[in-house]
Scaffold this motif. Structure first.
Motif, PDB file in Angstrom:
ATOM      1  N   GLU A 156       0.829  -1.210   0.000  1.00 18.83           N
ATOM      2  CA  GLU A 156       0.000   0.000   0.000  1.00 18.83           C
ATOM      3  C   GLU A 156       0.862   1.258   0.000  1.00 18.83           C
ATOM      4  OE1 GLU A 156      -3.232   0.223  -0.198  1.00 18.83           O
ATOM      5  OE2 GLU A 156      -4.055  -1.696   0.466  1.00 18.83           O
ATOM      6  N   TRP A 157       1.969   1.208   0.739  1.00 18.87           N
ATOM      7  CA  TRP A 157       2.796   2.404   0.933  1.00 18.87           C
ATOM      8  C   TRP A 157       3.403   2.899  -0.369  1.00 18.87           C
ATOM      9  CZ3 TRP A 157       1.738   3.473   5.799  1.00 18.87           C
ATOM     10  CH2 TRP A 157       1.511   2.416   6.685  1.00 18.87           C
ATOM     11  N   TRP A 158       3.800   1.986  -1.258  1.00 20.12           N
ATOM     12  CA  TRP A 158       4.525   2.380  -2.470  1.00 20.12           C
ATOM     13  C   TRP A 158       3.803   2.024  -3.764  1.00 20.12           C
ATOM     14  CZ3 TRP A 158       7.255  -0.193   1.573  1.00 20.12           C
ATOM     15  CH2 TRP A 158       8.035   0.667   2.349  1.00 20.12           C
ATOM     16  N   ASN A 159       2.562   1.593  -3.650  1.00 22.54           N
ATOM     17  CA  ASN A 159       1.786   1.339  -4.861  1.00 22.54           C
ATOM     18  C   ASN A 159       1.672   2.645  -5.648  1.00 22.54           C
ATOM     19  OD1 ASN A 159      -0.547   1.094  -6.641  1.00 22.54           O
ATOM     20  ND2 ASN A 159      -0.927  -0.845  -5.606  1.00 22.54           N
ATOM     21  N   PRO A 160       2.049   2.647  -6.927  1.00 25.58           N
ATOM     22  CA  PRO A 160       2.022   3.899  -7.700  1.00 25.58           C
ATOM     23  C   PRO A 160       0.677   4.607  -7.658  1.00 25.58           C
ATOM     24  CG  PRO A 160       3.196   2.196  -8.910  1.00 25.58           C
ATOM     25  CD  PRO A 160       2.607   1.523  -7.704  1.00 25.58           C
ATOM     26  N   ALA A 161      -0.405   3.863  -7.496  1.00 19.64           N
ATOM     27  CA  ALA A 161      -1.737   4.475  -7.441  1.00 19.64           C
ATOM     28  C   ALA A 161      -1.916   5.334  -6.198  1.00 19.64           C
ATOM     29  CB  ALA A 161      -2.816   3.388  -7.494  1.00 19.64           C
ATOM     30  N   ASN A 162      -1.071   5.129  -5.191  1.00 16.83           N
ATOM     31  CA  ASN A 162      -1.197   5.860  -3.929  1.00 16.83           C
ATOM     32  C   ASN A 162      -0.158   6.960  -3.766  1.00 16.83           C
ATOM     33  OD1 ASN A 162      -3.266   4.087  -3.291  1.00 16.83           O
ATOM     34  ND2 ASN A 162      -1.965   2.749  -2.056  1.00 16.83           N
ATOM     35  N   ASP A 163       0.576   7.266  -4.814  1.00 19.71           N
ATOM     36  CA  ASP A 163       1.684   8.220  -4.696  1.00 19.71           C
ATOM     37  C   ASP A 163       1.250   9.589  -4.172  1.00 19.71           C
ATOM     38  OD1 ASP A 163       3.600   6.454  -5.454  1.00 19.71           O
ATOM     39  OD2 ASP A 163       3.883   7.228  -7.483  1.00 19.71           O
ATOM     40  N   ASP A 164       0.014   9.988  -4.456  1.00 21.53           N
ATOM     41  CA  ASP A 164      -0.450  11.317  -4.037  1.00 21.53           C
ATOM     42  C   ASP A 164      -0.946  11.339  -2.597  1.00 21.53           C
ATOM     43  OD1 ASP A 164       0.124  12.443  -6.473  1.00 21.53           O
ATOM     44  OD2 ASP A 164      -1.903  12.203  -7.274  1.00 21.53           O
ATOM     45  N   LEU A 165      -0.960  10.170  -1.941  1.00 18.20           N
ATOM     46  CA  LEU A 165      -1.536  10.094  -0.601  1.00 18.20           C
ATOM     47  C   LEU A 165      -0.498  10.197   0.503  1.00 18.20           C
ATOM     48  CD1 LEU A 165      -3.994   7.110  -1.220  1.00 18.20           C
ATOM     49  CD2 LEU A 165      -4.447   9.566  -1.461  1.00 18.20           C
ATOM     50  N   PHE A 166       0.715   9.769   0.215  1.00 19.14           N
ATOM     51  CA  PHE A 166       1.780   9.763   1.212  1.00 19.14           C
ATOM     52  C   PHE A 166       2.845  10.795   0.861  1.00 19.14           C
ATOM     53  CE2 PHE A 166       0.236   5.315   0.850  1.00 19.14           C
ATOM     54  CZ  PHE A 166      -0.366   5.218   2.099  1.00 19.14           C
ATOM     55  N   VAL A 167       3.697  11.093   1.820  1.00 17.98           N
ATOM     56  CA  VAL A 167       4.877  11.924   1.570  1.00 17.98           C
ATOM     57  C   VAL A 167       6.086  11.008   1.627  1.00 17.98           C
ATOM     58  CG1 VAL A 167       6.343  13.790   2.431  1.00 17.98           C
ATOM     59  CG2 VAL A 167       3.840  14.020   2.496  1.00 17.98           C
ATOM     60  N   TYR A 168       6.926  11.042   0.590  1.00 25.57           N
ATOM     61  CA  TYR A 168       8.099  10.174   0.514  1.00 25.57           C
ATOM     62  C   TYR A 168       9.368  10.995   0.689  1.00 25.57           C
ATOM     63  CZ  TYR A 168       4.661   7.037  -1.595  1.00 25.57           C
ATOM     64  OH  TYR A 168       3.547   6.265  -1.815  1.00 25.57           O
ATOM     65  N   PHE A 169      10.235  10.550   1.584  1.00 21.87           N
ATOM     66  CA  PHE A 169      11.533  11.213   1.734  1.00 21.87           C
ATOM     67  C   PHE A 169      12.629  10.259   1.276  1.00 21.87           C
ATOM     68  CE2 PHE A 169      10.107   9.513   5.814  1.00 21.87           C
ATOM     69  CZ  PHE A 169      11.183   8.770   6.285  1.00 21.87           C
ATOM     70  N   ASP A 170      13.599  10.804   0.531  1.00 23.33           N
ATOM     71  CA  ASP A 170      14.618   9.982  -0.128  1.00 23.33           C
ATOM     72  C   ASP A 170      15.944   9.951   0.629  1.00 23.33           C
ATOM     73  OD1 ASP A 170      14.986   8.276  -2.423  1.00 23.33           O
ATOM     74  OD2 ASP A 170      16.424   9.756  -3.167  1.00 23.33           O
TER      75      ASP A 170
END
Length: 204
Positions: A145-159
């Protein structure tokens, strides 16, 4: 069980990342201190040693995720493909910040990615190492769920940790919260409909 009064007042919570009561987020209590981030996990990591932070039980008590809605966001290092808490936080309007796919694999691969403090702690506290129970293959992470491309707008990702610091000081979460609430409402309605179909055969 500790009383829910352990939670900070809403005006204070609005400036804090919430750390869920899970093992990986115990490590984030130390990491927040290292990075100068304001985080809350039911304890003051600044007043404790690394050993105390890694071995003491999580002290946050709450009945529902709605009680946490005043927090700025959730800061989390995933340990499973999906969790009930993910959806509970979403319904409460709490945006979850997680490492990017690349950074997650880096964190799973070496204590060096966390920092010298964890490498130094590993020999003594091996039982409390971060839990990366998922299969850590890049193509497989897309199914979480965390990295599913369909959910990209829902989480904040730090690299990286520095990227987390940068985002923390500049990112406007309001648009993401709105998208998250729409997604969460749709998920709740879909789930309730599926239960009605299962229990009473409602085909509407």
């Amino acid at each position: 069980r500790m009383p829910t009064s352990v939670l900070p007042a809403p005006e204070e919570a609005a400036e804090l990342f919430f750390l869920p009561p899970r093992g990986n987020d115990r490590f984030m209590a130390v990491q927040c201190q290292q990075l100068g981030l304001r985080c809350f996990g039911g304890r003051d990591p600044g007043a404790q040693s690394v050993r105390e932070v890694l071995t003491r039980p999580h002290a946050v008590a709450y009945e529902t995720a709605a009680e946490l809605s005043a927090f700025r966001a959730v800061l989390h290092i995933p340990y499973a493909w999906s969790t009930f808490a993910l959806f509970e936080f979403a319904v409460a309007g709490l945006v979850t910040w997680v490492p990017s796919r690349r950074f997650y694999l880096e964190l799973a691969g070496s204590c060096i990615a966390w920092g010298a403090w964890l490498c130094e702690a590993m020999p003594a506290y091996a039982l409390w190492l971060p839990n990366f129970g998922m299969v850590v293959e890049p193509e497989v992470l897309d199914d979480a769920e965390w990295w599913n491309p369909a959910n990209d707008d829902l989480f904040v990702y730090f690299d990286s940790w520095s990227h987390l610091q940068e985002l923390s000081s500049s990112l406007d979460l309001a648009p993401r919260r709105r998208r998250l609430r729409v997604w969460a409402d749709a998920h709740v309605n879909r789930t309730l409909h599926q239960w009605r179909q299962l229990i009473i055969g409602d085909q509407s």
